[in-house]
Design a protein around this motif. Structure first.
Motif, PDB file in Angstrom:
ATOM      1  N   UNK A  26       0.983  -1.300   0.042  1.00 39.85           N
ATOM      2  CA  UNK A  26      -0.132  -0.004  -0.025  1.00 39.85           C
ATOM      3  C   UNK A  26       0.899   1.286  -0.038  1.00 39.85           C
ATOM      4  N   UNK A  27       2.097   1.045   0.240  1.00 36.27           N
ATOM      5  CA  UNK A  27       3.136   2.335  -0.228  1.00 36.27           C
ATOM      6  C   UNK A  27       3.756   2.519  -1.426  1.00 36.27           C
ATOM      7  N   UNK A  28       3.856   3.642  -2.081  1.00 36.76           N
ATOM      8  CA  UNK A  28       4.713   3.703  -3.090  1.00 36.76           C
ATOM      9  C   UNK A  28       5.724   4.917  -3.129  1.00 36.76           C
ATOM     10  N   UNK A  29       6.770   4.302  -3.246  1.00 38.47           N
ATOM     11  CA  UNK A  29       8.078   5.324  -3.439  1.00 38.47           C
ATOM     12  C   UNK A  29       7.919   5.978  -4.929  1.00 38.47           C
ATOM     13  N   UNK A  30       8.339   7.398  -4.900  1.00 38.25           N
ATOM     14  CA  UNK A  30       8.540   7.920  -6.267  1.00 38.25           C
ATOM     15  C   UNK A  30       9.712   8.583  -6.403  1.00 38.25           C
ATOM     16  N   UNK A  31      10.547   8.539  -7.637  1.00 36.73           N
ATOM     17  CA  UNK A  31      11.563   9.613  -8.050  1.00 36.73           C
ATOM     18  C   UNK A  31      11.306   9.930  -9.187  1.00 36.73           C
ATOM     19  N   UNK A  32      11.159  11.248  -9.536  1.00 35.56           N
ATOM     20  CA  UNK A  32      10.903  11.901 -10.925  1.00 35.56           C
ATOM     21  C   UNK A  32      11.821  12.986 -11.309  1.00 35.56           C
ATOM     22  N   UNK A  33      12.066  13.117 -12.362  1.00 36.72           N
ATOM     23  CA  UNK A  33      13.036  14.099 -13.124  1.00 36.72           C
ATOM     24  C   UNK A  33      12.190  14.832 -14.380  1.00 36.72           C
ATOM     25  N   UNK A  34      12.049  16.126 -14.475  1.00 36.28           N
ATOM     26  CA  UNK A  34      11.482  16.679 -15.450  1.00 36.28           C
ATOM     27  C   UNK A  34      12.460  17.387 -16.430  1.00 36.28           C
ATOM     28  N   UNK A  35      13.789  16.992 -16.456  1.00 31.41           N
ATOM     29  CA  UNK A  35      14.725  17.492 -17.455  1.00 31.41           C
ATOM     30  C   UNK A  35      15.783  18.709 -16.683  1.00 31.41           C
ATOM     31  N   UNK A  36      15.261  18.999 -15.540  1.00 32.54           N
ATOM     32  CA  UNK A  36      15.944  20.080 -15.021  1.00 32.54           C
ATOM     33  C   UNK A  36      15.942  19.733 -13.645  1.00 32.54           C
ATOM     34  N   UNK A  37      15.016  19.543 -12.737  1.00 30.65           N
ATOM     35  CA  UNK A  37      15.043  19.182 -11.498  1.00 30.65           C
ATOM     36  C   UNK A  37      14.541  17.696 -11.051  1.00 30.65           C
ATOM     37  N   UNK A  38      14.837  17.300  -9.912  1.00 28.12           N
ATOM     38  CA  UNK A  38      14.409  15.831  -9.454  1.00 28.12           C
ATOM     39  C   UNK A  38      13.534  15.998  -8.048  1.00 28.12           C
ATOM     40  N   UNK A  39      12.788  15.273  -7.952  1.00 19.79           N
ATOM     41  CA  UNK A  39      11.991  15.058  -6.359  1.00 19.79           C
ATOM     42  C   UNK A  39      11.629  13.596  -6.228  1.00 19.79           C
ATOM     43  N   UNK A  87      10.083  15.573  -1.720  1.00 21.73           N
ATOM     44  CA  UNK A  87      11.387  16.388  -1.511  1.00 21.73           C
ATOM     45  C   UNK A  87      12.010  16.604  -2.570  1.00 21.73           C
ATOM     46  N   UNK A  88      12.564  17.806  -2.721  1.00 22.03           N
ATOM     47  CA  UNK A  88      13.476  17.974  -3.721  1.00 22.03           C
ATOM     48  C   UNK A  88      15.123  17.122  -3.866  1.00 22.03           C
ATOM     49  N   UNK A  89      15.129  16.904  -4.787  1.00 25.70           N
ATOM     50  CA  UNK A  89      16.461  15.831  -4.734  1.00 25.70           C
ATOM     51  C   UNK A  89      17.616  16.677  -5.262  1.00 25.70           C
ATOM     52  N   UNK A  90      18.777  16.429  -4.526  1.00 25.25           N
ATOM     53  CA  UNK A  90      20.195  17.233  -4.682  1.00 25.25           C
ATOM     54  C   UNK A  90      20.389  17.094  -6.209  1.00 25.25           C
ATOM     55  N   UNK A  91      21.581  17.884  -6.664  1.00 25.15           N
ATOM     56  CA  UNK A  91      22.136  17.699  -8.188  1.00 25.15           C
ATOM     57  C   UNK A  91      22.752  16.223  -7.952  1.00 25.15           C
ATOM     58  N   UNK A  92      23.512  15.759  -7.271  1.00 26.54           N
ATOM     59  CA  UNK A  92      24.256  14.606  -7.139  1.00 26.54           C
ATOM     60  C   UNK A  92      23.314  13.373  -7.190  1.00 26.54           C
ATOM     61  N   UNK A  93      22.050  13.583  -6.551  1.00 27.22           N
ATOM     62  CA  UNK A  93      20.951  12.518  -6.309  1.00 27.22           C
ATOM     63  C   UNK A  93      20.327  12.393  -7.709  1.00 27.22           C
ATOM     64  N   UNK A  94      20.211  13.414  -8.457  1.00 31.49           N
ATOM     65  CA  UNK A  94      19.590  13.245  -9.697  1.00 31.49           C
ATOM     66  C   UNK A  94      20.055  12.811 -10.979  1.00 31.49           C
ATOM     67  N   UNK A 108      19.053  11.332 -14.536  1.00 29.87           N
ATOM     68  CA  UNK A 108      19.155  11.824 -15.765  1.00 29.87           C
ATOM     69  C   UNK A 108      19.875  10.822 -16.923  1.00 29.87           C
ATOM     70  N   UNK A 109      20.543   9.897 -16.515  1.00 36.25           N
ATOM     71  CA  UNK A 109      20.949   8.664 -17.458  1.00 36.25           C
ATOM     72  C   UNK A 109      19.681   7.664 -17.655  1.00 36.25           C
ATOM     73  N   UNK A 110      18.927   7.593 -16.470  1.00 33.12           N
ATOM     74  CA  UNK A 110      17.693   6.873 -16.732  1.00 33.12           C
ATOM     75  C   UNK A 110      16.686   7.329 -17.564  1.00 33.12           C
TER      76      UNK A 110
END
Length: 244
Positions: A88-101, A113-120, A124-126
């Protein structure tokens, strides 16, 4: 020196030289390898026509002891959203071409939560639908052919890709089909060097393009790797940019 030994010696040298010359003649150039990779995926026209890709399957972790439902949506030019669901829980990672959350309910954080430049960097590759070799010039990468290297018994073609952000990927192409079978990525995250090894296989044709249905990745040398098994994929589905 015995004349027979001299004859054998020069015959051996000639055979070695001929063999080396034949191998050199057969060795493809860097441009040829990239062209063969594009053709193997389905061709440049098919790749350009693939605007979005939605995949569903399962994520296997903890050495196969735990399975999560997996869903991912990619959209050109460089957007991606991945979801991992369990109980019933869903983890999400998203990137819009500029920023990630991200949303991390398994760590007790249910708000975005906003992701850091290192974490995105992995996102970016995915987000690349085509992989690192296609349109490498447009991506401002540099590439170099490094010869052949053994990958679990396969003498694969090895290409070094230096991305514009400084990350380095070593792409290994199958010598018969010219599709990626392994990508080793080196990057710096949070001040530490990181090496991630990704094995891709079980390619299937979706929307005219061959995409891997099995992706196994983890830190190089770590036996506990996560594996994504795709069960269904759809090409060119309508995607709302708001999900990224």
């Amino acid at each position: 020196m015995n004349l027979r030994l001299i004859a054998v010696f020069f015959t051996g040298v000639a055979l070695i030289s001929a063999s080396a010359e034949t191998q050199d003649q057969k060795a493809p150039t860097l441009d040829e390898l990239v062209a063969k990779n594009i053709e193997a995926k389905g061709g440049a026209d098919a790749l350009r026509a693939l605007k979005s890709l939605r995949s569903n399957g399962k994520l296997i972790v903890n050495e196969g002891q735990l399975q999560l439902a997996y869903a991912q949506t990619k959209k050109r030019p460089g957007e991606v959203r991945s979801e991992f669901s369990l109980q019933g829980m869903t983890a999400v990672q998203a990137y819009d071409g500029k920023e990630g959350w991200k949303i991390s309910p398994f760590q007790g954080r249910k708000d975005p939560e906003k992701m850091s430049a290192d974490d995105i960097k992995p996102l970016m590759e995915d987000a690349e639908i085509d992989g690192p070799l296609v349109d490498w010039k447009a991506k401002e990468s540099t590439i170099e052919y490094l010869g052949r290297e053994d990958v679990d018994g396969t003498s694969a073609y090895k290409i070094k890709v230096m991305r514009k952000n400084g990350d380095v990927s070593f792409v290994y192409l199958d010598p018969d089909h010219f599709l990626e079978i392994r990508i080793l990525t080196q990057r710096v995250r949070h001040g530490a060097q990181e090496e991630v090894e990704t094995d891709v296989s079980d390619y299937e044709k979706i929307g005219g393009v061959f995409v891997p249905f099995s992706v196994e990745s983890g830190r190089k040398g770590d036996p506990d790797k996560q594996k994504i098994v795709i069960e269904k994929a759809e090409a060119n589905v309508p995607v709302d940019d708001a999900i990224f």
